[in-house]
Write an enzyme that holds these catalytic residues in place. Structure first.
Site, PDB file in Angstrom:
ATOM      1  N   HIS A  71     -76.333  62.115 -36.417  1.00  0.00           N
ATOM      2  CA  HIS A  71     -77.565  61.640 -37.074  1.00  0.00           C
ATOM      3  C   HIS A  71     -78.375  60.649 -36.246  1.00  0.00           C
ATOM      4  CE1 HIS A  71     -74.845  58.319 -38.029  1.00  0.00           C
ATOM      5  NE2 HIS A  71     -75.896  57.574 -38.310  1.00  0.00           N
TER       6      HIS A  71
HETATM    7  N1  UDP Z   1     -69.089  59.136 -44.033  1.00  0.00           N
HETATM    8  C1  UDP Z   1     -68.949  59.650 -45.305  1.00  0.00           C
HETATM    9  N2  UDP Z   1     -69.349  60.934 -45.541  1.00  0.00           N
HETATM   10  C2  UDP Z   1     -69.850  61.735 -44.579  1.00  0.00           C
HETATM   11  C3  UDP Z   1     -70.011  61.198 -43.270  1.00  0.00           C
HETATM   12  C4  UDP Z   1     -69.626  59.888 -43.031  1.00  0.00           C
HETATM   13  O1  UDP Z   1     -68.476  58.970 -46.205  1.00  0.00           O
HETATM   14  O2  UDP Z   1     -70.199  62.892 -44.867  1.00  0.00           O
HETATM   15  C5  UDP Z   1     -68.695  57.738 -43.797  1.00  0.00           C
HETATM   16  C6  UDP Z   1     -67.681  57.530 -42.710  1.00  0.00           C
HETATM   17  O3  UDP Z   1     -66.387  57.632 -43.211  1.00  0.00           O
HETATM   18  C7  UDP Z   1     -67.980  56.127 -42.232  1.00  0.00           C
HETATM   19  C8  UDP Z   1     -69.451  55.976 -42.513  1.00  0.00           C
HETATM   20  O4  UDP Z   1     -69.828  57.049 -43.363  1.00  0.00           O
HETATM   21  O5  UDP Z   1     -67.253  55.188 -43.009  1.00  0.00           O
HETATM   22  C9  UDP Z   1     -70.226  56.041 -41.228  1.00  0.00           C
HETATM   23  O6  UDP Z   1     -71.566  56.081 -41.524  1.00  0.00           O
HETATM   24  P1  UDP Z   1     -72.663  56.660 -40.563  1.00  0.00           P
HETATM   25  O7  UDP Z   1     -72.050  57.621 -39.611  1.00  0.00           O
HETATM   26  O8  UDP Z   1     -73.759  57.155 -41.435  1.00  0.00           O
HETATM   27  O9  UDP Z   1     -73.225  55.365 -39.845  1.00  0.00           O
HETATM   28  P2  UDP Z   1     -72.789  54.576 -38.535  1.00  0.00           P
HETATM   29  O10 UDP Z   1     -71.338  54.219 -38.658  1.00  0.00           O
HETATM   30  O11 UDP Z   1     -73.095  55.439 -37.368  1.00  0.00           O
HETATM   31  O12 UDP Z   1     -73.667  53.367 -38.575  1.00  0.00           O
END
Ligand code: UDP
Length: 379
Positions: free
Chosen positions: A206
């Site tokens: 994303h």
């Molecule tokens: N996550 C979730 N469902 C999904 C994809 C990710 O619950 O379909 C959770 C994942 O376990 C993690 C968090 O979302 O705890 C990560 O979020 P994201 O990848 O959106 O953001 P980033 O960590 O890159 O800021």
């Protein structure tokens, strides 16, 4: 009356981090009243509401309802809503987590009102100054009163940047607290139909650099399609990516199972049974380490280099995804090495730091304690 601490939840990745602190606060002798403030950045069941129960959290205490718009609009409107809240109901401290726009907005609004701010997940740097999250990380750290770093090297970097030793604390990784708490329930979740344990890879993508242009997203889809010839891929799709796919008229390649964004437990269950994960997420790199799951990070850099050193994570150029997947399937995936402080006790360490700073007595003690915390902060 105990002083209020406001914990700001803006978007999905904030929730597992804040959950670690909220559970540790609930388990400690009471010394403050935690209040969860939801800014509204992520607000539907798939990206926010459904995750609360999975993480053992109730509904937010305050909902500001600010969502949508570009970076500036969202940040500005969230700042205004936070300021209005805190002018009417002043907390002793605001806790912000991670690096999303709502994190930056809340930190700025609080500090402009003279309210101390604790940054949960402070000090992360990937070195890419154009990445929106990197801008937020640096800006939030610059104004924070307490900086909770996930490891000692990150804490040392914050000290080198000029933050005082009283302000910086290596507390460990709150994401690992939440994984450990949720894993038994996550392992009990059924996999999406058509997937068998060990028979697929998980995929999440994303980041704007990967999905926001037709050229980048097209190249990514091509690479994903080639990788899926070696291993079927399950892709719970972030709404941003889903929007770009339809905007650019692109579709998911053969061998890839497109799924809606999953709830926290379902997603953790998906990871726990996967053969590997390919991702551009920050949090997923950490969760993969906790699950000893080979992680292929489709970015040129990471703000979590400790996962590279631990052996669980590799940076992979988009064009190299197929070869990287084939290498893991051929057995080239070392067992993850331990990372000090990633032991499920980050919440307890944050609470200990808060108690030291807040004192046992409440609001009257707090002003003095926070004042001395701020004296250690070069900003
Ligand atoms: N996550 C979730 N469902 C999904 C994809 C990710 O619950 O379909 C959770 C994942 O376990 C993690 C968090 O979302 O705890 C990560 O979020 P994201 O990848 O959106 O953001 P980033 O960590 O890159 O800021």
């Amino acid at each position: 009356m105990l002083p209020e601490i406001h914990l700001v939840a803006a978007a999905r990745p904030n929730l597992p981090k804040l959950a670690a602190l909220l559970h540790a606060l609930a388990e400690a002798p009471p010394f403050c009243t935690p209040v969860v403030v939801h800014t509204g950045q992520h607000h539907d069941a798939a990206m926010f509401g459904g995750h609360l129960a999975d993480l053992g959290l109730g509904a937010p205490d305050v909902s500001l309802g600010v969502s949508g718009g570009g970076h500036a609009g969202l940040t500005g409107r969230t700042m205004m809503a936070c300021a209005a809240l805190w002018e009417a109901r002043r907390p002793a401290l605001v806790v912000v987590a991670g690096d999303v726009d709502g994190t930056l907005a809340a930190a700025l609004a609080a500090r402009k009102l003279g309210i101390p701010v604790a940054h949960l997940e402070a000090g992360l740097r990937c070195g890419d100054h154009d990445m929106p999250e990197e801008i937020n990380r640096r800006a939030v750290d610059a104004v924070s009163t307490l900086l909770w770093a996930p490891d000692e090297a990150t804490a040392a970097r914050l000290l080198a940047e000029g933050h005082g030793p009283g302000a910086v604390r290596a507390v460990g990784n709150a994401m690992i607290d939440s994984v450990r708490r949720a894993l038994p329930a996550a392992r009990g979740r059924a996999l999406p139909e058509g997937l068998a344990p060990g028979g697929y890879g998980a995929l999440t993508l994303h980041r704007p650099a990967n999905v926001d242009s037709p050229a980048a997203l097209g190249a990514l889809l091509e690479a994903v399609g080639r990788a899926a010839r070696h291993l079927p891929l399950a892709w719970p799709m972030h709404p941003r990516t889903a929007g770009r796919l339809s905007e650019f008229g692109l579709s998911v390649p053969e061998g890839v199972m497109r799924l809606p964004p999953l709830g926290y437990l379902d997603f953790l269950g998906l990871l726990a049974c996967a053969r590997l994960v390919a991702t551009d997420s920050g949090g997923v790199q950490e969760e993969a380490w906790a699950l000893d799951l080979p992680c292929l990070t489709l970015r040129p850099s990471t703000e979590r280099p400790v996962t590279l050193e631990a052996g669980s994570n590799r940076l992979v150029p988009v064009a190299g995804l197929e070869a990287a997947v084939a290498a893991v399937l051929a057995g080239d995936a070392p067992q993850a090495r331990p990372i000090p402080l990633w032991d499920g006790k980050a919440g307890t360490r944050m609470v200990a730091h808060l108690r030291e700073r807040l004192g046992a007595g409440g609001a009257a003690d707090a002003s003095h304690a926070w004042a001395s915390a701020q004296q250690g902060c070069a900003a």
